[in-house]
Structure formats: structure tokens, C-alpha cells
Write an enzyme that holds these catalytic residues in place. Sequence first.
Site, PDB file in Angstrom:
ATOM      1  N   ARG A  70       0.826  -1.220   0.000  1.00  0.00           N
ATOM      2  CA  ARG A  70       0.000   0.000   0.000  1.00  0.00           C
ATOM      3  C   ARG A  70       0.861   1.271   0.000  1.00  0.00           C
ATOM      4  NH1 ARG A  70      -4.288  -1.943   3.595  1.00  0.00           N
ATOM      5  NH2 ARG A  70      -5.641  -3.166   2.232  1.00  0.00           N
ATOM      6  N   LYS A 132      17.933 -17.185  10.845  1.00  0.00           N
ATOM      7  CA  LYS A 132      18.682 -18.351  11.317  1.00  0.00           C
ATOM      8  C   LYS A 132      17.926 -19.665  11.128  1.00  0.00           C
ATOM      9  CE  LYS A 132      18.836 -16.021  15.188  1.00  0.00           C
ATOM     10  NZ  LYS A 132      18.785 -14.610  15.173  1.00  0.00           N
ATOM     11  N   VAL A 159      25.170 -14.673  12.920  1.00  0.00           N
ATOM     12  CA  VAL A 159      25.919 -14.800  14.174  1.00  0.00           C
ATOM     13  C   VAL A 159      26.684 -13.502  14.392  1.00  0.00           C
ATOM     14  CG1 VAL A 159      27.538 -16.186  15.509  1.00  0.00           C
ATOM     15  CG2 VAL A 159      26.281 -17.238  13.619  1.00  0.00           C
ATOM     16  N   GLY A 214      11.678  -4.409  27.164  1.00  0.00           N
ATOM     17  CA  GLY A 214      11.674  -4.770  25.745  1.00  0.00           C
ATOM     18  C   GLY A 214      12.901  -5.562  25.330  1.00  0.00           C
ATOM     19  N   GLU A 217      11.224 -11.022  24.557  1.00  0.00           N
ATOM     20  CA  GLU A 217       9.928 -11.105  23.876  1.00  0.00           C
ATOM     21  C   GLU A 217       8.850 -11.529  24.878  1.00  0.00           C
ATOM     22  OE1 GLU A 217       9.747 -11.560  20.187  1.00  0.00           O
ATOM     23  OE2 GLU A 217      11.854 -11.045  19.951  1.00  0.00           O
ATOM     24  N   LYS A 232      22.724 -20.375  16.422  1.00  0.00           N
ATOM     25  CA  LYS A 232      23.961 -19.685  16.042  1.00  0.00           C
ATOM     26  C   LYS A 232      25.151 -20.650  16.068  1.00  0.00           C
ATOM     27  CE  LYS A 232      22.242 -15.194  17.529  1.00  0.00           C
ATOM     28  NZ  LYS A 232      22.018 -14.314  18.667  1.00  0.00           N
TER      29      LYS A 232
HETATM   30  N1  LIG Z   1      17.330  -7.594  14.926  1.00  0.00           N
HETATM   31  C1  LIG Z   1      18.522  -8.110  15.124  1.00  0.00           C
HETATM   32  O1  LIG Z   1      19.318  -7.642  15.956  1.00  0.00           O
HETATM   33  C2  LIG Z   1      18.968  -9.311  14.334  1.00  0.00           C
HETATM   34  C3  LIG Z   1      20.322  -9.718  14.361  1.00  0.00           C
HETATM   35  C4  LIG Z   1      20.712 -10.806  13.579  1.00  0.00           C
HETATM   36  C5  LIG Z   1      19.773 -11.499  12.824  1.00  0.00           C
HETATM   37  N2  LIG Z   1      18.470 -11.094  12.856  1.00  0.00           N
HETATM   38  C6  LIG Z   1      17.483 -11.840  12.060  1.00  0.00           C
HETATM   39  O2  LIG Z   1      17.038 -10.989  11.003  1.00  0.00           O
HETATM   40  C7  LIG Z   1      15.674 -11.292  10.701  1.00  0.00           C
HETATM   41  C8  LIG Z   1      14.860 -10.024  10.742  1.00  0.00           C
HETATM   42  O3  LIG Z   1      14.924  -9.492  12.048  1.00  0.00           O
HETATM   43  P1  LIG Z   1      14.043  -8.237  12.474  1.00  0.00           P
HETATM   44  O4  LIG Z   1      14.518  -7.846  13.806  1.00  0.00           O
HETATM   45  O5  LIG Z   1      14.038  -7.263  11.363  1.00  0.00           O
HETATM   46  O6  LIG Z   1      12.607  -8.938  12.563  1.00  0.00           O
HETATM   47  P2  LIG Z   1      11.182  -8.248  12.646  1.00  0.00           P
HETATM   48  O7  LIG Z   1      11.344  -6.841  13.121  1.00  0.00           O
HETATM   49  O8  LIG Z   1      10.307  -9.194  13.360  1.00  0.00           O
HETATM   50  O9  LIG Z   1      10.689  -8.158  11.101  1.00  0.00           O
HETATM   51  C9  LIG Z   1      10.309  -9.271  10.360  1.00  0.00           C
HETATM   52  C10 LIG Z   1       9.826  -8.822   9.006  1.00  0.00           C
HETATM   53  O10 LIG Z   1       9.463  -9.978   8.249  1.00  0.00           O
HETATM   54  C11 LIG Z   1       8.170  -9.786   7.682  1.00  0.00           C
HETATM   55  N3  LIG Z   1       7.470 -11.055   7.512  1.00  0.00           N
HETATM   56  C12 LIG Z   1       6.839 -11.798   8.447  1.00  0.00           C
HETATM   57  N4  LIG Z   1       6.319 -12.913   7.886  1.00  0.00           N
HETATM   58  C13 LIG Z   1       6.617 -12.840   6.568  1.00  0.00           C
HETATM   59  C14 LIG Z   1       6.344 -13.685   5.454  1.00  0.00           C
HETATM   60  N5  LIG Z   1       5.651 -14.820   5.598  1.00  0.00           N
HETATM   61  N6  LIG Z   1       6.766 -13.314   4.239  1.00  0.00           N
HETATM   62  C15 LIG Z   1       7.468 -12.158   4.073  1.00  0.00           C
HETATM   63  N7  LIG Z   1       7.788 -11.327   5.095  1.00  0.00           N
HETATM   64  C16 LIG Z   1       7.368 -11.680   6.326  1.00  0.00           C
HETATM   65  C17 LIG Z   1       7.442  -8.872   8.659  1.00  0.00           C
HETATM   66  O11 LIG Z   1       6.362  -8.267   7.975  1.00  0.00           O
HETATM   67  P3  LIG Z   1       5.431  -7.125   8.615  1.00  0.00           P
HETATM   68  O12 LIG Z   1       6.279  -5.874   8.577  1.00  0.00           O
HETATM   69  O13 LIG Z   1       4.279  -7.084   7.705  1.00  0.00           O
HETATM   70  O14 LIG Z   1       5.110  -7.588  10.000  1.00  0.00           O
HETATM   71  C18 LIG Z   1       8.583  -7.920   9.041  1.00  0.00           C
HETATM   72  O15 LIG Z   1       8.697  -6.900   8.076  1.00  0.00           O
HETATM   73  C19 LIG Z   1      15.226 -12.332  11.730  1.00  0.00           C
HETATM   74  O16 LIG Z   1      15.266 -13.597  11.136  1.00  0.00           O
HETATM   75  C20 LIG Z   1      16.235 -12.205  12.851  1.00  0.00           C
HETATM   76  O17 LIG Z   1      16.438 -13.394  13.561  1.00  0.00           O
HETATM   77  C21 LIG Z   1      18.047 -10.005  13.568  1.00  0.00           C
END
Ligand SMILES: NC(=O)c1ccc[n+]([C@@H]2O[C@H](COP(=O)([O-])OP(=O)(O)OC[C@H]3O[C@@H](n4cnc5c(N)ncnc54)[C@H](OP(=O)(O)O)[C@@H]3O)[C@@H](O)[C@H]2O)c1
Length: 350
Positions: A70, A132, A159, A214, A217, A232
Amino acid sequence: MKATLVGMGSVGRALVTLLAQRQRSGGHRPGTPEIRAVVDSRGARLARAGQPLDLEALVAAKAQGVPVHRAEAAGGLGVEAGGPEWSQRLIAESGTELLIEAGPTDLKRPATAMGHLRAAMASGMHVVCVNKAPLATAMPALLELAAYNRVGLRFSGCVGAGTPVLAMGEQLARGDRVRGISAVVNGTTNYILTQMRDAGQSFGEALAGAQQLGYAEADPSGDVDGWDTAMKMVILAAAVMGVKTTVGRSQVEGISKVTREAMAEAAARGKTIKLVGRAGEDGVSVGPAEVDRHGPLDVAGSINAVVFRCDTLGEVTLSGRGAGGPETATAILRDAEDLAKAAGADRGGR
Ligand SMILES: NC(=O)c1ccc[n+]([C@@H]2O[C@H](COP(=O)([O-])OP(=O)(O)OC[C@H]3O[C@@H](n4cnc5c(N)ncnc54)[C@H](OP(=O)(O)O)[C@@H]3O)[C@@H](O)[C@H]2O)c1
């Protein structure tokens, strides 16, 4: 490389913001991905031929809770989610060369992300993955699939976020042999255990505090039960030591049974309790363990520490920030640059 980005959460938005900043400052570097398609849980936005997406408008829309399909101000074409495996089909038909998978890590349901990786690789796309779950459940199969389809698969952000843990391990493994890895790689459990030690809180009190702030989770099981650390370590073991294993085959214990008393007893002996992940040639294990106070694994908060035990070099430690959207986005850019370089070298007739 033209790229499809899955996930516009904290990592996806940070990546898009970094790319927009580079675009604006003219700081384009070879190998910087050009985002042509963006996917979130509710749909996708695709760039029209010859026109880039307005990345800043995309981030602004997501910040207001508008799904990407959108976000008209970003230009391109919006596509609402629909039908089984819609996102897989969209990736396969995207006409892009690179998939950046930054969707949610869901260990109980890794199939969606796995489907994205498979669809991309079967279509000849390279993959950068920070999710992961698919890697930790099916790393050997995914590495084979990448080799079979002659595409690159990079996952350094899985990682250590931006701290180049995998790259350092891989470097060490080139000239030496890495026999084992010990690591503290989960910020939530690190915070809880530090509160138990320094503020004398029980596990329940420290967890509730972490949730209020925060840091944990609403469902903290992925962190406190050790699964995040296990994922990891499985990824580290495969990339650095060539150990083919999965989380399902790992021994995993969380921190919920750690008591204030055990913490105080450890402190009296100059030790502290951490959730330690271990990888060896026989696989992966995770559990609470005493480590030396002020030793290499005694890190605080979201700082990660990884100790590589090498035949010749002995112990080599890397520590740095192990979480954060912008930090993880730098790992994605690093991986994308590496893939572009490798693809360029292939085209050059290597
Ligand atoms: N944050 C960190 O510090 C960190 C560090 C290392 C690795 N990671 C990894 O990086 C990834 C993203 O992390 P994040 O913190 O950005 O997660 P997040 O804030 O939960 O965002 C997840 C995103 O994925 C989208 N999504 C959910 N289901 C989906 C689907 N079926 N198809 C397509 N998109 C989908 C969500 O859509 P909506 O926006 O519509 O909800 C959201 O935009 C995770 O796997 C996490 O483990 C994160």
C-alpha cells in the site's frame, strides 16, 4: 546486483535506510544491491522497469504501519499477498539476481523462509540470509542446493549481527584447524543473568524486568531456553569447522533453572554463570556454565564473545555488538559485496 528483500522489520528497514543514504550521498560502492522488490507479511512492492523504488518513502510508510503493497509513495507496483506460496512465486518471478532473506526467525515454522531460499536458488539467484531458522534446521541441504545451482549463499549476519564472527572463524580455519568454539551469543539471557548476579534477582524477576524493558519477547522461550544460541552455534560449526549438524541434534538447556544461590556461589569462586554455546567436531551443545569473572566470555548485555580454539594459534577471541538492525544490515551489505565480487570473478573466466 538487482535484489529482492524479504522482511521490512528492524533489519530490513535499517538496510533500506543505509542504501537510501548511500544513494543520496553518491557513495555507491561496487556490489551494493539495488532493491527492486520488497516483501513483508502482507504483500510486496515491485519496481517498474527503468525506475527505482523510493526507499525512503518505503521506510516512512512502514514506520506508520502501512504495508509495502500500500506504500504508493514509494512508486512501483503493489501486490497483495494471496494464494499458497505467493512469496515463493514472487521471488522466482522477480527477475532479480539476489534474495536478501530478513524475515522472522521462526524455529517452529522454518518452512516459509526455507521456501524462499529454495525458490531463489532454483531460479539461479544468490542468497544473503540473516534468518537463522532455515540454516539451523537444514544447513547441509542448503549448502548442497547452493552448490548444485551454482549460486552463492552467505549468512554472516546470523551470528554476531555486524561483528564478523563467521568471517574470522573462516579465516582461522584456512591456515590452522579450529577444534572447538565456545561462545556467549544471546543478549537476552546475558541481561537476565547479569541482573541475577548484580541485583540479586531471581530468574523470574530478572525475566519480567527484561520483558518490561523490551529486551525479552512476550514469549521468551527462543532465548531463555537456549534455542537462539543453539541456532547460532550450528551455523558457526558448519561454516567454520565443516560440522554438519542441526539444532534437532544438539543438546540444549536454557537458564530457567539457574538460581540466585548458584550465582552467588560462583561469584565467591571468582566465576560467573553465562549461557554458553559450544561447538566441537562431535556437534553442538548449549547450557549454563561457569566462566571466569572478567575472562573472555564474561561480556555484558548485547555484547557477544566467541572463543575459537585452534591447533596452532591456541585461543582467539572476538567480541562486539551482537544485535541491532543497523549492525545486521552492515553484514548484509558485506555479504552482498562478496557475492558480487565472486560473480564478477566467475564472469571473468575463472
Ligand atoms: N534484529 C537483530 O538484531 C537481528 C540480528 C541478527 C539477525 N536477525 C534476524 O534478522 C531477521 C529479521 O529481524 P528483524 O529484527 O528485522 O525482525 P522483525 O522486526 O520481526 O521483522 C520481520 C519482518 O518480516 C516480515 N514477515 C513476516 N512474515 C513474513 C512472510 N511470511 N513473508 C514475508 N515477510 C514476512 C514482517 O512483515 P510485517 O512488517 O508485515 O510484520 C517484518 O517486516 C530475523 O530472522 C532475525 O532473527 C536479527
